[in-house]
Scaffold this motif. Structure first.
Motif, PDB file in Angstrom:
ATOM      1  N   GLN A 113     -43.543  -1.920 -43.202  1.00 49.69           N
ATOM      2  CA  GLN A 113     -43.115  -2.567 -41.972  1.00 49.69           C
ATOM      3  C   GLN A 113     -44.009  -2.191 -40.790  1.00 49.69           C
ATOM      4  O   GLN A 113     -44.358  -3.039 -39.959  1.00 49.69           O
ATOM      5  N   ILE A 114     -44.376  -0.920 -40.715  1.00 47.61           N
ATOM      6  CA  ILE A 114     -45.248  -0.463 -39.626  1.00 47.61           C
ATOM      7  C   ILE A 114     -46.610  -1.144 -39.706  1.00 47.61           C
ATOM      8  O   ILE A 114     -47.144  -1.641 -38.706  1.00 47.61           O
ATOM      9  N   SER A 115     -47.184  -1.181 -40.909  1.00 49.28           N
ATOM     10  CA  SER A 115     -48.488  -1.821 -41.096  1.00 49.28           C
ATOM     11  C   SER A 115     -48.429  -3.294 -40.720  1.00 49.28           C
ATOM     12  O   SER A 115     -49.342  -3.828 -40.074  1.00 49.28           O
ATOM     13  N   ARG A 116     -47.348  -3.957 -41.118  1.00 47.74           N
ATOM     14  CA  ARG A 116     -47.225  -5.387 -40.812  1.00 47.74           C
ATOM     15  C   ARG A 116     -47.076  -5.607 -39.306  1.00 47.74           C
ATOM     16  O   ARG A 116     -47.665  -6.531 -38.735  1.00 47.74           O
ATOM     17  N   LYS A 137     -35.152  -3.547 -46.572  1.00 47.70           N
ATOM     18  CA  LYS A 137     -35.541  -4.744 -47.312  1.00 47.70           C
ATOM     19  C   LYS A 137     -36.647  -4.435 -48.313  1.00 47.70           C
ATOM     20  O   LYS A 137     -36.662  -4.932 -49.434  1.00 47.70           O
ATOM     21  N   ILE A 138     -37.591  -3.592 -47.898  1.00 49.85           N
ATOM     22  CA  ILE A 138     -38.682  -3.189 -48.790  1.00 49.85           C
ATOM     23  C   ILE A 138     -38.360  -1.864 -49.475  1.00 49.85           C
ATOM     24  O   ILE A 138     -38.582  -1.685 -50.664  1.00 49.85           O
ATOM     25  N   ALA A 148     -46.199  -5.377 -50.645  1.00 47.69           N
ATOM     26  CA  ALA A 148     -46.928  -5.759 -49.434  1.00 47.69           C
ATOM     27  C   ALA A 148     -46.534  -7.144 -48.940  1.00 47.69           C
ATOM     28  O   ALA A 148     -46.623  -7.448 -47.750  1.00 47.69           O
ATOM     29  N   LEU A 149     -46.087  -8.004 -49.865  1.00 48.42           N
ATOM     30  CA  LEU A 149     -45.664  -9.364 -49.519  1.00 48.42           C
ATOM     31  C   LEU A 149     -44.181  -9.430 -49.169  1.00 48.42           C
ATOM     32  O   LEU A 149     -43.651 -10.522 -48.923  1.00 48.42           O
ATOM     33  N   THR A 150     -43.511  -8.275 -49.155  1.00 48.66           N
ATOM     34  CA  THR A 150     -42.060  -8.137 -48.944  1.00 48.66           C
ATOM     35  C   THR A 150     -41.246  -8.694 -50.103  1.00 48.66           C
ATOM     36  O   THR A 150     -40.054  -8.953 -49.957  1.00 48.66           O
ATOM     37  N   PHE A 151     -41.856  -8.857 -51.278  1.00 48.61           N
ATOM     38  CA  PHE A 151     -41.114  -9.259 -52.469  1.00 48.61           C
ATOM     39  C   PHE A 151     -40.545  -8.012 -53.145  1.00 48.61           C
ATOM     40  O   PHE A 151     -40.811  -7.736 -54.320  1.00 48.61           O
ATOM     41  N   GLY A 152     -39.761  -7.254 -52.362  1.00 47.46           N
ATOM     42  CA  GLY A 152     -39.200  -6.027 -52.898  1.00 47.46           C
ATOM     43  C   GLY A 152     -38.259  -6.264 -54.051  1.00 47.46           C
ATOM     44  O   GLY A 152     -38.211  -5.500 -55.011  1.00 47.46           O
ATOM     45  N   LYS A 153     -37.489  -7.351 -53.982  1.00 42.87           N
ATOM     46  CA  LYS A 153     -36.535  -7.646 -55.062  1.00 42.87           C
ATOM     47  C   LYS A 153     -37.253  -7.961 -56.371  1.00 42.87           C
ATOM     48  O   LYS A 153     -36.782  -7.596 -57.449  1.00 42.87           O
ATOM     49  N   THR A 154     -38.393  -8.631 -56.266  1.00 40.85           N
ATOM     50  CA  THR A 154     -39.141  -8.969 -57.476  1.00 40.85           C
ATOM     51  C   THR A 154     -39.735  -7.717 -58.115  1.00 40.85           C
ATOM     52  O   THR A 154     -39.726  -7.568 -59.337  1.00 40.85           O
TER      53      THR A 154
END
Length: 455
Positions: free
Chosen positions: A79-82, A246-247, A385-391
């Motif tokens: 989140q910080i990097s984004r 979320k991540i 990195a794409l926020t696809f944490g669930k995947t």
């Protein structure tokens, strides 16, 4: 006026040089971390071979501590990097503060668990009173004094998000070297310091973590950084906590699943003589190979997150390809070492004579998972990195719950210990065959959506 943020280099520096600069300090620190894990176990096994089994039983709960700490840390890191990639420096600072808050909440949780559940947990896997005593002593100490682990990891991940990899490396070195020096002193005693046995190993571990925490906190609050970590007038903010979760929550669950999977494996192996100890030795040894990969991904994640936030697909893809190739080379070297020198590796832990043959066989078979694991770990980082944490969570659950444990149970029934070790390479191969195509699809889709929103 030119943006002076150090993190801006993640969008400008040549990607090969950038990944090297970002990853090498983390790889060094993670390698030293794995060294102290092995040294810790070597001293314990010399003190008493039964103590090695006790520490092996406690290991999944140590993994659980790290799972929570890394989950919060990586959630904040991405989140910080984004936010920095989007030019939102204030949002990055608020994310960092809420990440530290979540780490302290997790610390309280594990203090309570350490005081109430340690003996019960060890008793699930052994009826031997000596092993039960050793395991309870060790586990209760590392859980009750886990604050050093939580705070150090959170602050280090925050710094890594801003491209500062040197301070996290130094903090890891401080913790590891402290542990290595204190281990023999506290385990065997020295001069006026009495022998504390297994408790001494745990005390050395938490002191190392606390020293590392103190160092990184001093740096965070006395030096100028791209994010402001001051907690003056701080109040938790649900928006940033949810962004971290979320991540971070899927990462936390992924790592927690690894802990529960190890517990399940210990349960499966409990009926076979020395099998739990062999698995414990394998986990200590494989950290030499996997920790550098995790160091590589520590440098990779903020670069990918930053360039996704900036909508720069070309840099994202190029960096990712280099990382996959580097991970492959590291794992190939690890595989060769485990195949050629398994007896030498096993001998480091003062094994009982009757377990040497089974141990050598196990190390050779399990290490076949190294090459496919290189792809699994780096592709998981790309998804985070794409926020696809669930995947990425689904990928981990599929590998460890749907494939690994059922295959282990089946093979243990049919082929006993000779077969059960094959569950690791089978799980890795099946997982990457399914998830590599999905990850590539998600990368293309995410950047297409990002570009359409920007336009």
């Amino acid at each position: 006026m030119k943006d002076a943020l150090l993190s801006k280099k993640m969008g400008e520096m040549p990607v090969g040089k950038l990944l090297f600069k970002m990853s090498v300090p983390a790889i060094i620190s993670m390698f030293v971390q794995s060294l102290y894990n092995v040294v810790d176990s070597i001293f314990v096994s010399v003190y008493d071979p039964d103590a090695m089994e006790a520490v092996s039983i406690a290991y999944p709960m140590q993994m659980l501590i790290v799972a929570f700490a890394v989950g919060v840390g990586i959630g904040a890191n991405a989140q910080i990097s984004r936010k920095l990639g989007e030019g939102d420096r204030e949002g990055a600072s608020k994310t960092a503060k809420n990440g530290l808050f979540l780490s302290l909440i997790c610390t309280v949780l594990f203090i309570v668990m350490g005081l109430t559940l340690s003996k019960w947990f060890i008793s699930l896997f052994t009826s031997n009173d000596k092993i039960l005593g050793y395991g309870t002593q060790y586990l209760s100490i590392v859980m009750v004094f886990s604050v050093g682990c939580f705070v150090e990891i959170c602050c280090s991940k925050t710094l890594q998000a801003t491209s500062n990899m040197k301070i996290p490396m130094i903090s890891q070195l401080i913790g590891a070297i402290t542990n290595i020096v204190l281990d023999p002193v506290f385990i065997f005693g020295l001069a006026f310091i009495p022998s504390m046995g297994v408790s001494g190993a745990a005390i050395a571990t938490v002191i190392g973590q606390i020293f590392a925490m103190i160092f990184v906190l001093i740096v965070m609050y006395t030096k100028k950084h791209d994010v402001n970590m001051s907690l003056k007038k701080f109040r938790p903010e649900l928006y940033y906590i949810l962004g971290i979760c979320k991540i971070g929550f899927p990462v936390m669950v992924m790592n927690a699943v690894a802990s529960f999977t190890t517990m399940a494996m210990n349960g499966i192996l409990a009926k076979f003589n020395n099998a739990i100890t062999i698995l414990g030795i394998y986990f200590k040894l494989q950290s030499f190979i996997f920790m550098p990969i995790f160091g590589l991904t520590q440098g990779l994640l903020p670069i990918l997150s930053y360039n996704y936030g900036a909508g720069n697909k070309e840099r994202y893809i190029k960096t990712f390809k280099i990382a996959v190739f580097c991970a492959f080379l590291i794992m190939l070297l690890g595989l060769l070492i485990f195949q050629i020198f398994p007896g030498l590796l096993l001998s480091l832990f003062n094994p009982k004579t009757e377990m040497v043959g089974d141990g050598i066989y196990a190390l050779k078979i399990i290490s076949l998972c190294f090459i496919p694991a290189a792809f699994g770990i780096t592709f998981t980082t790309a998804l985070q990195a794409l926020t696809f944490g669930k995947t990425s969570l689904l990928m981990s659950l599929f590998r460890q719950v749907i494939i690994l444990i059922p295959v282990a149970v089946l093979l243990s029934v049919i082929y006993q210990t000779k077969g059960v070790w094959f569950c690791y390479p089978v799980a890795e191969l099946v997982t990457i065959a399914i998830f590599i195509p999905l990850t590539l699809k998600f990368i293309n889709k995410s950047f297409a959506n990002k570009i359409s929103i920007q336009n």
